[in-house]
Motif scaffolding. Structure first.
Motif, PDB file in Angstrom:
ATOM      1  N   CYS A  18     -51.021  -4.175 -10.224  1.00 42.78           N
ATOM      2  CA  CYS A  18     -50.210  -4.797 -11.275  1.00 42.78           C
ATOM      3  C   CYS A  18     -51.097  -5.273 -12.419  1.00 42.78           C
ATOM      4  O   CYS A  18     -52.318  -5.285 -12.305  1.00 42.78           O
ATOM      5  CB  CYS A  18     -49.462  -6.009 -10.714  1.00 42.78           C
ATOM      6  N   VAL A  19     -50.448  -5.678 -13.491  1.00 39.15           N
ATOM      7  CA  VAL A  19     -51.097  -6.430 -14.560  1.00 39.15           C
ATOM      8  C   VAL A  19     -50.340  -7.751 -14.685  1.00 39.15           C
ATOM      9  O   VAL A  19     -49.114  -7.790 -14.522  1.00 39.15           O
ATOM     10  CB  VAL A  19     -51.087  -5.682 -15.913  1.00 39.15           C
ATOM     11  N   ASP A  20     -51.062  -8.816 -14.896  1.00 43.36           N
ATOM     12  CA  ASP A  20     -50.477 -10.108 -15.228  1.00 43.36           C
ATOM     13  C   ASP A  20     -51.048 -10.502 -16.573  1.00 43.36           C
ATOM     14  O   ASP A  20     -52.254 -10.316 -16.826  1.00 43.36           O
ATOM     15  CB  ASP A  20     -50.808 -11.172 -14.180  1.00 43.36           C
ATOM     16  N   GLY A  48     -45.689 -10.025 -16.196  1.00 44.46           N
ATOM     17  CA  GLY A  48     -46.476  -9.005 -15.527  1.00 44.46           C
ATOM     18  C   GLY A  48     -45.641  -8.074 -14.681  1.00 44.46           C
ATOM     19  O   GLY A  48     -44.432  -8.244 -14.546  1.00 44.46           O
ATOM     20  N   ARG A  50     -45.933  -3.948 -12.362  1.00 41.30           N
ATOM     21  CA  ARG A  50     -46.669  -2.799 -11.842  1.00 41.30           C
ATOM     22  C   ARG A  50     -47.203  -1.879 -12.940  1.00 41.30           C
ATOM     23  O   ARG A  50     -46.594  -1.734 -13.985  1.00 41.30           O
ATOM     24  CB  ARG A  50     -45.773  -2.001 -10.911  1.00 41.30           C
ATOM     25  N   TYR A  81     -59.105 -11.104 -12.469  1.00 44.58           N
ATOM     26  CA  TYR A  81     -58.114 -10.530 -11.568  1.00 44.58           C
ATOM     27  C   TYR A  81     -57.464 -11.629 -10.738  1.00 44.58           C
ATOM     28  O   TYR A  81     -57.981 -12.740 -10.611  1.00 44.58           O
ATOM     29  CB  TYR A  81     -58.730  -9.451 -10.674  1.00 44.58           C
ATOM     30  N   GLU A  83     -55.184 -11.910  -6.991  1.00 42.70           N
ATOM     31  CA  GLU A  83     -54.734 -11.203  -5.795  1.00 42.70           C
ATOM     32  C   GLU A  83     -53.906 -12.163  -4.956  1.00 42.70           C
ATOM     33  O   GLU A  83     -54.258 -13.331  -4.812  1.00 42.70           O
ATOM     34  CB  GLU A  83     -55.950 -10.719  -5.015  1.00 42.70           C
ATOM     35  N   SER A  99     -50.315  -7.763  -3.582  1.00 42.45           N
ATOM     36  CA  SER A  99     -50.453  -7.331  -4.971  1.00 42.45           C
ATOM     37  C   SER A  99     -51.838  -7.670  -5.489  1.00 42.45           C
ATOM     38  O   SER A  99     -52.375  -8.745  -5.200  1.00 42.45           O
ATOM     39  CB  SER A  99     -49.421  -8.026  -5.862  1.00 42.45           C
ATOM     40  N   SER A 101     -53.684  -7.818  -9.217  1.00 43.82           N
ATOM     41  CA  SER A 101     -53.405  -7.763 -10.652  1.00 43.82           C
ATOM     42  C   SER A 101     -54.669  -7.893 -11.465  1.00 43.82           C
ATOM     43  O   SER A 101     -55.511  -8.750 -11.187  1.00 43.82           O
ATOM     44  CB  SER A 101     -52.482  -8.917 -11.062  1.00 43.82           C
ATOM     45  N   VAL A 103     -55.845  -9.233 -14.889  1.00 39.98           N
ATOM     46  CA  VAL A 103     -55.272 -10.264 -15.745  1.00 39.98           C
ATOM     47  C   VAL A 103     -55.800 -10.122 -17.169  1.00 39.98           C
ATOM     48  O   VAL A 103     -57.009  -9.976 -17.386  1.00 39.98           O
ATOM     49  CB  VAL A 103     -55.591 -11.674 -15.197  1.00 39.98           C
TER      50      VAL A 103
END
Length: 143
Positions: A18-20, A48, A50, A81, A83, A99, A101, A103
């Motif tokens: 993912c991205v946050d 955020g 996927r 990041y 997690e 997940s 991510s 960041v």
């Protein structure tokens, strides 16, 4: 789009990338959204989601901000990041969701209208980020 049954099978055995995005106004306020979907339904969180196949990470971050809030980003950069594992998952079944991510920090102009998509029920300005959201900064290699 992956059919739900296949996506659930994938989530049972693999972490999801993912991205946050920490969205911050030029005056220093964070924009948080109240999630509608699991695993963070009813909680204030950063924007955020996927990453899609073949999608560059920065592009995914920009896409998620636009989709979820309709905000235009002035500048963006990766900062670390995040997690996490969650007991709740999008399918309401009994397995832990994992997940990971990347960041990003995104700066937006304050005078824009926030228009939420179907994934959120509210938004707010905040001086602090959610306590659970602990970003680990990227380290630098010493050579």
């Amino acid at each position: 789009m992956i059919p739900s049954d296949k996506y659930e099978s994938i989530m049972r055995v693999l972490p999801i990338l993912c991205v946050d995005i920490i969205v911050k106004t030029e005056s220093g306020k964070y924009i948080l959204i109240k999630r509608k979907n699991r695993p963070l339904s009813g909680r204030w969180w950063v924007i955020g989601g996927r990453v899609l196949k073949d999608e560059p990470l920065e592009q995914a971050a920009k896409r998620k901000v636009k989709e979820e809030t309709d905000l235009d980003i002035k500048e963006i950069r990766p900062i670390g990041y995040y997690e996490d594992t969650f007991v709740a998952n999008p399918f309401g079944t009994r397995f832990r969701q994992h997940s990971v991510s990347l960041v990003f920090l995104a700066i937006v102009e304050e005078n824009q209208d926030v228009k939420l998509d179907y994934q959120s029920i509210a938004w707010k300005y905040s001086k602090v980020l959610p306590r659970r959201f602990q970003v680990k900064p990227f380290g630098c290699l010493q050579t």
